[in-house]
Design an enzyme around this catalytic site. Structure first.
Site, PDB file in Angstrom:
ATOM      1  N   GLU A 113       0.852  -1.188   0.000  1.00  0.00           N
ATOM      2  CA  GLU A 113       0.000   0.000   0.000  1.00  0.00           C
ATOM      3  C   GLU A 113       0.886   1.236   0.000  1.00  0.00           C
ATOM      4  OE1 GLU A 113      -2.083  -0.365   3.696  1.00  0.00           O
ATOM      5  OE2 GLU A 113      -2.722  -2.406   3.208  1.00  0.00           O
ATOM      6  N   LYS A 115       2.096   4.751   1.361  1.00  0.00           N
ATOM      7  CA  LYS A 115       2.111   5.339   2.694  1.00  0.00           C
ATOM      8  C   LYS A 115       1.808   6.826   2.540  1.00  0.00           C
ATOM      9  CE  LYS A 115       5.127   5.311   6.753  1.00  0.00           C
ATOM     10  NZ  LYS A 115       5.098   6.736   7.021  1.00  0.00           N
ATOM     11  N   ASP A 117       1.265  10.710   3.530  1.00  0.00           N
ATOM     12  CA  ASP A 117       2.003  11.573   4.444  1.00  0.00           C
ATOM     13  C   ASP A 117       1.035  12.504   5.164  1.00  0.00           C
ATOM     14  OD1 ASP A 117       4.118  12.583   5.749  1.00  0.00           O
ATOM     15  OD2 ASP A 117       4.943  13.719   4.061  1.00  0.00           O
ATOM     16  N   TYR A 224      -6.848   2.116   5.951  1.00  0.00           N
ATOM     17  CA  TYR A 224      -6.015   1.003   5.495  1.00  0.00           C
ATOM     18  C   TYR A 224      -5.939  -0.176   6.447  1.00  0.00           C
ATOM     19  CZ  TYR A 224      -2.756   3.981   8.133  1.00  0.00           C
ATOM     20  OH  TYR A 224      -2.180   4.781   9.073  1.00  0.00           O
ATOM     21  N   LYS A 287       2.603  -5.482   4.099  1.00  0.00           N
ATOM     22  CA  LYS A 287       1.995  -6.265   5.180  1.00  0.00           C
ATOM     23  C   LYS A 287       1.818  -7.717   4.738  1.00  0.00           C
ATOM     24  CE  LYS A 287      -0.887  -2.327   6.599  1.00  0.00           C
ATOM     25  NZ  LYS A 287      -2.222  -1.732   6.439  1.00  0.00           N
ATOM     26  N   LYS A 311      10.581   3.631   3.095  1.00  0.00           N
ATOM     27  CA  LYS A 311      10.435   5.075   2.889  1.00  0.00           C
ATOM     28  C   LYS A 311      11.149   5.490   1.599  1.00  0.00           C
ATOM     29  CE  LYS A 311       9.543   7.718   6.226  1.00  0.00           C
ATOM     30  NZ  LYS A 311       9.140   8.099   7.508  1.00  0.00           N
ATOM     31  N   CYS A 405      15.481  47.476   6.578  1.00  0.00           N
ATOM     32  CA  CYS A 405      14.664  47.059   5.444  1.00  0.00           C
ATOM     33  C   CYS A 405      15.418  47.273   4.131  1.00  0.00           C
ATOM     34  CB  CYS A 405      13.359  47.854   5.437  1.00  0.00           C
ATOM     35  SG  CYS A 405      12.344  47.505   3.993  1.00  0.00           S
ATOM     36  N   CYS A 408      13.423  50.200   2.095  1.00  0.00           N
ATOM     37  CA  CYS A 408      13.275  51.594   2.530  1.00  0.00           C
ATOM     38  C   CYS A 408      14.284  51.994   3.597  1.00  0.00           C
ATOM     39  CB  CYS A 408      11.853  51.849   3.018  1.00  0.00           C
ATOM     40  SG  CYS A 408      11.497  51.070   4.593  1.00  0.00           S
ATOM     41  N   CYS A 423       9.277  45.172   8.701  1.00  0.00           N
ATOM     42  CA  CYS A 423       9.590  46.575   8.470  1.00  0.00           C
ATOM     43  C   CYS A 423       8.387  47.385   8.940  1.00  0.00           C
ATOM     44  CB  CYS A 423       9.836  46.820   6.979  1.00  0.00           C
ATOM     45  SG  CYS A 423       9.805  48.583   6.579  1.00  0.00           S
ATOM     46  N   CYS A 429       6.975  52.254   2.615  1.00  0.00           N
ATOM     47  CA  CYS A 429       7.874  51.219   2.104  1.00  0.00           C
ATOM     48  C   CYS A 429       7.238  50.645   0.831  1.00  0.00           C
ATOM     49  CB  CYS A 429       8.036  50.160   3.195  1.00  0.00           C
ATOM     50  SG  CYS A 429       9.109  48.798   2.773  1.00  0.00           S
TER      51      CYS A 429
HETATM   52 ZN   LIG Z   1      10.629  48.916   4.447  1.00  0.00          ZN
END
Ligand SMILES: [Zn+2]
Length: 667
Positions: A113, A115, A117, A224, A287, A311, A405, A408, A423, A429
């Site tokens: 089967e 797997k 996630d 499952y 299995k 895996k 930043c 700016c 910022c 900005c």
């Molecule tokens: Zn900024």
């Protein structure tokens, strides 16, 4: 509709809806449209709302979740939820095969089967009805997340056919790629951190306290494993096929294999084919099919001896980190992005990778010119998961995170609880200015389609717009001299800006871009506070009364309206003619409650607090927040305030529950 009619109709509706669920999820052959399906569910909902005693635990209306805050109770598993032994190599699989043969001889069969996630779940069905859903937890006991699991569409609340009176069925809850992308997009719009991958998003969603939120996230499930006494067959594969007939979502990609060679072929096939699946898989589970042989093989302390998980290797590549860029988002959040020497990974050329935040850079000790390991999981942008330090030269220096930043030059800030830097120069900005305007014009906000991102940049560059209010001062003559704007498109822009003045208030509230106030939150606020003035005047306590609003959102709203600049913008939008209050939706139904004051406290099975208050108003009643001598009724739900109840008792105010309230309306 009287009670008897409602009873007959609701029972019929439930049968019809379940039948359609079955044709949709099990037969994969829907016979009605989603729209028609929704109409049936709505009709049932209306009946159950009117006659709450007709609501059943297995009713399809339970899919939409409720506003009751779950506290997760820990439940002991009847059969422990063990994890599987893991392997990454073929030779381990051959060893596994040898160990099996030693115990069972050559006469056995494997089942392979995929797997998935996600997050493991164990579901208990008694007399065909979903009773309980429990997470793996520590394997011995897990959290009862039944209310949340009920909202997952393909998990049957009721099953059909010849099933055992009581059994458990286990599987994986996961978030398909589409739901994941949608969720992260919404979170970005709301100024929230994105989830790193679908599994994290699933884990976060399963633990949400509010099941109506879970319902919106689009989780999916495959089951499952069947457990219990009196199972229909003496082998795993046939039991799963039987469970499929009862209505359970069982993956189509399960395969019986006679030899370990066939198992390895299955693995090799899916290692490639899985990339086309609409959800994440991270391996294959192998299995032993026969139940008696499973028992013969037994368990180690941690895991069954009759199963193993292979895996898949995460796809990784090594390449050179050339530089790190810093992007500034609409809310001012700074995101570091790695520029890489182009490298092939999972069939695409990768040039950029995400780095999330400063902490992550520090933990991995990532430096410019390092050879870094890039990995591609479920996420769209690959991420850097490590550094190959053997390539480092002597003069490599620790990476210094920016303090100002990049757009700016303002000094960056970082809140205690946040991983990201910000910022603070909200209104000065560039990416924050244009980002806010882009958000304002977007489809779910003001839907000004005459304007696009490029036009906004252009208008800003020419100093024609510096904030959202400036849009409403734009004149056609100002647009015409700009390159790429012809007469017709200038007209379109002005017209669509003009049209946006009709957008309803909740869209305006979403559009102005208060951090953490997304589309749904804006709607919830407007249900309660009907105008911008009410919202601006609300204090934290009043904001916290609103469904789904916690401290963080409340503080963000207060902070937004606390800024003089924002107040000016709101005032200019108001002067321009935008909708700053909600249209009256509370059409009068009766005068039954005229002159009566109600206090609503606690949570209710079939209404949210706001719905209840709206019904009171529709019948001419008034909602007040505190119990006093002039209160006519205290409607007390679950977890209602003890002081309110004591006070009502003392003042001889009538205390009623939800059912008594329904009787009052129907009288
Ligand atoms: Zn900024």
């Amino acid at each position: 509709m009287n009670f008897t009619e409602a009873k007959i109709r609701s029972e019929n509706l439930r049968k019809i809806i379940e039948r359609h669920n079955h044709s949709y999820y099990v037969d994969a052959n829907p016979v009605i449209s989603d729209f028609e399906y929704d109409l049936l569910v709505k009709e049932l909902e209306t009946i159950e709302k009117k006659f709450p005693e007709l609501q059943t635990a297995d009713s399809p209306t339970q899919r939409t979740g409720n506003d009751i805050n779950n506290e997760f109770v820990q439940i002991k598993h009847k059969y422990p939820m063990l994890s599987l032994g893991n392997t990454y190599s073929e030779s381990d699989l051959n060893d596994f095969d040898q160990r099996i043969k030693k115990v069972t001889g050559d006469d056995f069969e494997y089942v392979c089967e995929l797997k998935f996630d996600g997050i493991s779940i164990s579901l208990t069905y008694i007399n065909g009805i979903l009773q309980q859903a429990v997470t793996r937890g520590d394997g011995e006991k897990g959290d009862d997340v039944t209310a949340n699991i009920r909202t997952i569409r393909n998990i049957p609340l009721k099953i059909y056919g010849d099933y055992p009176a009581e059994f458990e069925i286990r599987g994986e809850i996961f978030m398909p790629h589409l739901s994941f992308a949608r969720l992260n997009k919404e979170r970005t719009e709301e100024g929230e951190m994105q989830f790193a991958n679908p599994r994290n998003a699933t884990a976060g969603t399963i633990k949400l306290q509010n099941s109506s939120q879970v319902a919106k996230r689009g989780l999916d499930c495959f089951l499952y494993s069947l457990l219990g006494e009196n199972l229909p067959h003496a082998n795993h594969y046939d039991n799963l096929q039987e469970a499929k007939k009862w209505g359970f979502p069982i993956s189509q990609n399960i395969q019986k294999c006679q030899t370990i060679k066939q198992v390895i072929d299955y693995i090799n096939y899916w290692d490639e084919a899985r990339k086309k699946l609409p959800y994440d898989t991270d391996g294959v589970v192998i299995k032993i099919n026969n139940t008696a042989q499973q028992e013969e093989l037994g368990f180690t302390a941690k895991s069954p001896r009759w199963a193993i998980a292979y895996k898949f290797k995460a796809e990784q590549a090594i390449t050179k980190l050339l530089s790190i860029d810093f992007q500034v988002g609409r809310t001012g959040a700074i995101t570091p992005v790695a520029n890489l020497q182009p490298v092939q990974l999972a069939g695409t050329t990768v040039k950029r990778a995400s780095l999330h935040n400063q902490e992550q850079i520090n933990i991995l000790d990532i430096r410019i010119d390092d050879m870094v390991i890039v990995e591609k999981g479920g996420e769209i942008i690959p991420k850097i998961v490590g550094v190959d330090k053997s390539h480092r030269t002597g003069n490599s220096k620790e990476f210094e995170y920016i303090t100002h930043c990049p757009e700016c030059g303002t000094k960056l800030e970082r809140e205690e609880s946040e991983a990201k830097h910000f910022c603070p120069n909200e209104n000065g900005c560039r990416p924050q200015i244009t980002g806010k305007i882009e958000h304002f014009i977007s489809r779910k906000a003001m839907a000004i389609d005459g304007l696009g991102i490029e036009t906004i940049e252009l208008l800003h560059k020419n100093n024609l717009i510096n904030n959202v209010a400036d849009l409403y001062d734009l004149k056609k003559e100002q647009l015409l001299p700009l390159e790429r704007i012809a007469d017709k498109s200038a007209e379109n822009i002005i017209k669509s800006i003009e049209d946006s003045k009709n957008a309803e208030f909740q869209r305006v509230l979403f559009a102005i871009g208060i951090r953490f106030v997304g589309e749904t939150t804006a709607k919830k606020i407007v249900e309660k506070l009907r105008s911008i003035d009410e919202i601006m005047m609300a204090n934290q306590e009043e904001l916290l009364q609103i469904d789904e609003i916690g401290e963080r959102i409340a503080q963000s709203i207060i902070k937004y309206f606390g800024s003089q600049k924002n107040q000016e913008i709101v005032q200019r939008l108001r002067n321009a003619g935008l909708q700053m209050e909600a249209k009256k939706t509370t059409d009068k139904i009766s005068d039954k409650f005229k002159g009566l004051n109600f206090v609503v406290s606690g949570t209710f099975a079939s209404y949210s607090r706001d719905e209840l208050k709206q019904i009171i108003e529709q019948h001419g009643g008034k909602n007040v927040s505190a119990v006093s001598a002039s209160t006519a009724y205290l409607i007390a739900g679950e977890k209602s305030g003890q002081t309110k109840i004591e006070k009502a008792d003392k003042l001889k105010v009538k205390i009623i529950d939800e059912n008594q309230f329904n009787e009052l309306i129907n009288k």
